[in-house]
Enzyme design. Structure first.
Site, PDB file in Angstrom:
ATOM      1  N   GLY A  53       0.333  -0.993   0.386  1.00  0.00           N
ATOM      2  CA  GLY A  53      -0.350  -0.092  -0.037  1.00  0.00           C
ATOM      3  C   GLY A  53       1.113   0.726  -0.007  1.00  0.00           C
ATOM      4  O   GLY A  53       2.483   1.243   0.151  1.00  0.00           O
ATOM      5  N   SER A 564      35.105  -4.513 -38.215  1.00  0.00           N
ATOM      6  CA  SER A 564      35.510  -5.161 -36.701  1.00  0.00           C
ATOM      7  C   SER A 564      36.936  -5.670 -36.003  1.00  0.00           C
ATOM      8  O   SER A 564      37.730  -5.854 -36.483  1.00  0.00           O
ATOM      9  CB  SER A 564      34.693  -6.708 -37.148  1.00  0.00           C
ATOM     10  OG  SER A 564      35.873  -6.950 -38.005  1.00  0.00           O
TER      11      SER A 564
END
Lengths: 654, 302
Positions: A53, A564
């Site tokens: 809550g 790469s």
């Protein structure tokens, strides 16, 4: 954040007096026949629950009330409470129950609870452990922690407010963690005149929402934590409500261990017990099912089988052990079994896998980094795990699925996880102790995430992939070629694309089936969501490698032309392929030569500082150490280079 | 059928404590069990015997001694270790010995030096990286949020804001060199659970928990037992024989007794259930203010 709004309107309600607590006092059995009382109380069961809550829903007040009504507050605590209520309480001269449960000094001053606190109380039927967690969105982490061990959840709503965003968030989390017993406690009924209409409307709204998230059922109870309505006894003010009271619900809800009892037997091995050469026992906690001496068992991941010889405890050997118990088993055969293994019944073992789809809750300030290795603890296994970027993140307020690249603190997302070693597991929904895991940062050792396994993406044991009749050999044979991946690497402007293009033309002319994956082209489609940060470069290469892998499975000769620059990525790509299939082609052009060509004008931009992270300028290029093919472009032209590459792979492969 | 298979709350608590202890042994290098000779320690030791049976618990017991415990505690200490087949280490802070630190003249310094400093020194001396303690979450408000695995920096500090979330049965025991964890296997037990378990399992406890006629004086509203002749009696003060017992045991000059006729465990439990004051009230240490315990913990007091 202020606490002054907490339980506003309290003056309208009366607080149970200290005398009332005394009247509730100890059961007469304690005074009259303590042995009978003890006999009765040693058979109590244990229920863990969580209360959810927000600050204004009166959660702490409710817990304080439960402790108070079950006489878990002693006189000295009560007098301290009365004193505190006057100095820092929010209830005027009345007792502020919330002060009983707000723990750490800093929190008490702030008036909000910021962590998970555990409280204890007991009734005749049960002992209770309450995980009290704060409701704010930034404390999703704490709620998930509290919910992980809960048998039941109490979701509080303020009757005046109805179902709010946070109610939905709490309900979603409770459902996500697999809590089967959900109580919707509509609180502060005293402030809405105990009206049935208020209650019914809230329940109707909630029902609709519950269905939308797949929550199968829940129990709604109208209460007042402050005034004590429908907590332990039915409220006189709400004669329209026939029960159960909150306490009746807590006392009768089924416990997770009972649910696990009817499932197949599983035990996580924590420790091998070897006091001497004659005894070898396997100690652990039974996560589900039962076991008896003589039962056929199987040990995962090895798959070895044996039968149970004995269930050893200090109180003597047991005839049966059940889910929830910590025991030590011995076997009739000497089979390999150590920490991290799972013992199951022989006929229905658990799966073993290293690639999963999971829901992940991120718990650290530092955001989740896809591709980075974390330590994953699942059962008693610790393995290295990497996470892919989320398939989607769940907006915990709207339940919407939103695209995301990472997960920040308190975010929840669905991600795939790879582990470096196969581990035994079950889906979280079937067995939380076999499918729940935590992620640990390798450097700080902090627990940074928690997750729940949905299913394995591929099984590591015996069956690797979906078995297909037309396999990669068949594809390759049909094309009369051996599949290859030619991985071109080199600086920008080194001539990779030009040479790769020539190679493919030659292959095509020779009747070979090929495909060229070019850096720029891939970035326009498959990888258009990626940039040039290190994380994105890693992902870029990973995707290309996987696509190339599928193409070689189809029997093609694949050519890739990407800078790469990092060895680690090229190794990652190489490791996806069978030995000999990955051919690294180093297009070796010195930086000054490449820069002087500058076909796309990129070097100039980089030198002018207009282009960041440019390989060779402000980002390194790690040259291959042992490429399969090394082309020195200062010694031969593109045509000669292509010729050499084609003859190299065709001579080698045909 | 269901009921015979259903575990009681004590069985579940026992299984959880055993699970925790086995995790620590599997995942740390040099664990130790802090043994204070009190009822919680007795319970924890009993659980350790169960966790590793038929092996003896694979770690030693450590008593951080203040030299001011009750005589009866010293008598049980050695016996309990021998019965369990474990080594007993006793550590006394040499500086406190040298300065003659005592609860009569030195007040809070007594606890700081003998217990807080003594514990840190002992852990450093033996290089323990994990220490089991018998603290429970129900004892005091600031302990309600303590983790089962409580992480301590290399200078033994506890940072309440930087604790690791604990989900399911998964405990993270990883730490850097020099750092350590305190582990509380009794976290989810209450005082009643402890007593009930001692009763059911027939665990040996210090006789002082049971009522008997004992010499006492009254100090600041607390009944203090005169356990030896180091107790400085005031002019004309004569110890009075009273039927007393203790709900918690520590240094005898700091531990308040309650007048009681409860001489058996069921009677003790009965008295506890009917009584209206909480357990720690008998300890002088956290009387001042409710937040004092939290401060002590940050400094390294158990």
């Amino acid at each position: 954040m202020t606490s002054t709004s907490k339980t506003t309107g309290a003056d309208a309600a009366s607080i149970a007096s200290v005398d009332a607590a005394k009247a509730y006092a100890a059961e007469s059995l304690i005074a009259e026949d303590i042995d009978a009382y003890l006999e009765k109380h040693q058979h109590k069961s244990l229920l863990r629950f969580i209360t959810c809550g927000s600050v204004d829903d009166g959660k702490s007040t409710l817990i304080g009330r439960l402790l108070y009504d079950s006489k878990m507050i002693f006189e000295d605590q009560l007098s301290a409470l009365e004193k505190d209520s006057k100095s820092s309480g929010t209830q005027g001269q009345n007792i502020d129950f919330a002060l009983l449960v707000d723990g750490l000094a800093a929190e008490r001053e702030q008036g909000i609870t910021i962590d998970v606190a555990y409280r204890f109380f007991a009734t005749e039927k049960r002992k209770f452990i309450v995980a009290d967690t704060p409701g704010h969105e930034q404390y999703t982490r704490n709620m998930v922690t509290g919910a992980s061990n809960a048998d039941l959840a109490v979701i509080l709503v303020d009757a005046r407010q109805g179902i709010l965003t946070q109610t939905r968030r709490h309900s979603y989390l409770v459902h996500l963690l697999g809590i089967k017993n959900v109580v919707l406690a509509v609180n502060k009924m005293d402030l809405v005149g105990y009206g049935k209409d208020w209650f019914d409307e809230i329940v109707e709204n909630y029902k609709e929402f519950a269905q939308s998230i797949g929550m199968e059922n829940f129990t709604a109870i109208p209460i007042s934590g402050l005034a004590g309505d429908n907590i332990t006894s039915l409220s006189a003010g709400m004669s329209w409500y026939k029960g159960p009271t909150l306490m009746e619900m807590l006392e009768s809800a089924p416990i997770n261990d009972s649910r696990m009892l009817d499932r197949d037997f599983r035990l996580n091995v924590q420790w091998v017990n070897r006091p001497n050469l004659d005894f070898r026992g396997f100690s652990g906690n039974i996560t589900s099912g039962k076991v008896k001496p003589g039962d056929d068992i199987r040990v995962l991941p090895s798959g070895k089988t044996s039968t149970v010889k004995s269930i050893v405890t200090m109180d003597g050997d047991l005839e049966e052990a059940v889910a929830g118990q910590s025991v030590t088993l011995t076997f009739n055969d000497e089979i390999d079994c150590s920490r991290g293994a799972v013992i199951t019944n022989a006929s229905s073992p658990v799966e073993v896998a290293d690639h999963f789809e999971t829901t992940l809750v991120w718990m650290a300030e530092e955001e989740m980094l896809p591709g980075r290795p974390y330590i994953m603890k699942i059962g008693s296994n610790m393995v290295s795990a990497t996470i892919t970027e989320p398939k989607f993140e769940v907006n915990v307020n709207t339940m919407a699925h939103e695209p995301s690249r990472t997960l920040k603190l308190n975010a929840i997302g669905v991600c795939n996880i790879n582990t470096d070693r196969a581990v035994p597991f079950e889906a979280y929904n079937d067995n939380p102790d076999m499918g729940g895991f935590i992620l640990i940062d390798r450097i700080t050792n902090a627990t940074v995430g928690a997750g729940m396994i949905h299913f394995a993406l591929r099984r590591s044991q015996n069956v690797h992939w979906q078995a297909v009749d037309i396999d990669r050999e068949a594809h390759a044979a049909q094309k009369n070629q051996k599949p290859r991946l030619l991985w071109f690497t080199g600086l920008s402007g080194s001539g990779k694309s030009t040479i790769a293009n020539l190679v493919e033309k030659k292959l095509f002319a020779l009747g070979k089936h090929s495909f060229l994956l070019d850096g720029d082209n891939v970035r326009h489609g498959l990888n258009k969501d990626l940039g040039f940060t290190d994380v994105d470069r890693v992902e870029n290469i990973r995707r290309i490698s996987e696509v190339a892998k599928l193409m070689t499975d189809a029997g093609l000769i694949v050519l890739t032309a990407f800078i790469s620059p990092f060895r680690a990525e090229r190794r990652m790509a190489r490791e996806l392929f069978p030995d000999g299939e990955f051919i690294e082609v180093f297009i070796d052009t010195p930086l000054d030569v490449a820069e002087s060509r500058d076909v796309k004008g990129l070097y100039k931009k980089a030198r002018d500082g207009k282009l960041k992270n440019f390989t060779g300028i402000d980002s390194p290029y790690e040259a291959p150490q042992e490429p399969e093919i090394h082309i020195d472009t200062t010694e031969m032209d593109a045509e000669a280079a292509a010729e050499r590459i084609v003859s190299a792979i065709l001579n080698e492969s045909d | 059928m269901i009921s015979s298979n259903r575990l009681t709350h004590l069985q579940r608590l026992e299984a959880e404590s055993i699970h925790i202890m086995r995790e620590v042994v599997a995942e740390t290098e040099n664990p130790v069990m802090l043994y204070s000779v009190g009822k919680d320690s007795a319970c924890m030791l009993h659980l350790a015997k169960k966790a590793f049976y038929p092996s003896p618990p694979p770690f030693p017991l450590l008593h951080v001694d203040t030299t001011w415990k009750f005589k009866a505690m010293y008598e049980l200490r050695q016996k309990a270790a021998e019965d369990a087949g474990m080594d007993l280490l006793v550590y006394q802070n040499p500086e406190a010995i040298e300065k003659g630190i005592n609860p009569f003249d030195h007040g809070a310094l007594h606890t700081d030096m003998w217990k807080t400093d003594g514990l840190k020194q002992a852990l450093d001396k033996y290089g323990f990286d994990a220490a089991f303690g018998g603290a429970r979450r129900d004892e005091e408000k600031s302990r309600a949020k303590e983790r089962v695995f409580s992480f301590r920096s290399s200078n033994h500090r506890w940072d309440p804001k930087n604790q690791r979330p604990e989900l399911w049965k998964l405990y993270n025991a990883r730490k850097a060199k020099g750092e350590s964890i305190r582990v509380f296997p009794l976290s989810n037990w209450t005082e009643l659970d402890i007593w009930q378990y001692i009763h059911l399992e027939n665990i040996e406890i210090v006789p002082l928990y049971k009522s008997a006629m004992r010499p006492t004086v009254e100090r600041d509203g607390m009944l203090i037992m005169v356990d030896d002749d180091r107790f400085p009696l005031k002019e004309g003060e004569e110890p009075v024989m009273r039927s007393i017992r203790f709900r918690t045991l520590g240094c005898y000059p700091l531990t308040g007794a309650v007048e009681s006729e409860a001489a058996t465990l069921p009677e003790i439990i009965q008295e506890m259930l009917l009584t209206t004051t909480s357990e720690r009230q008998g300890r002088a240490i956290d009387h001042d203010q409710s937040a004092s315990m939290e401060k002590k913990k940050q400094e390294g007091y158990f």
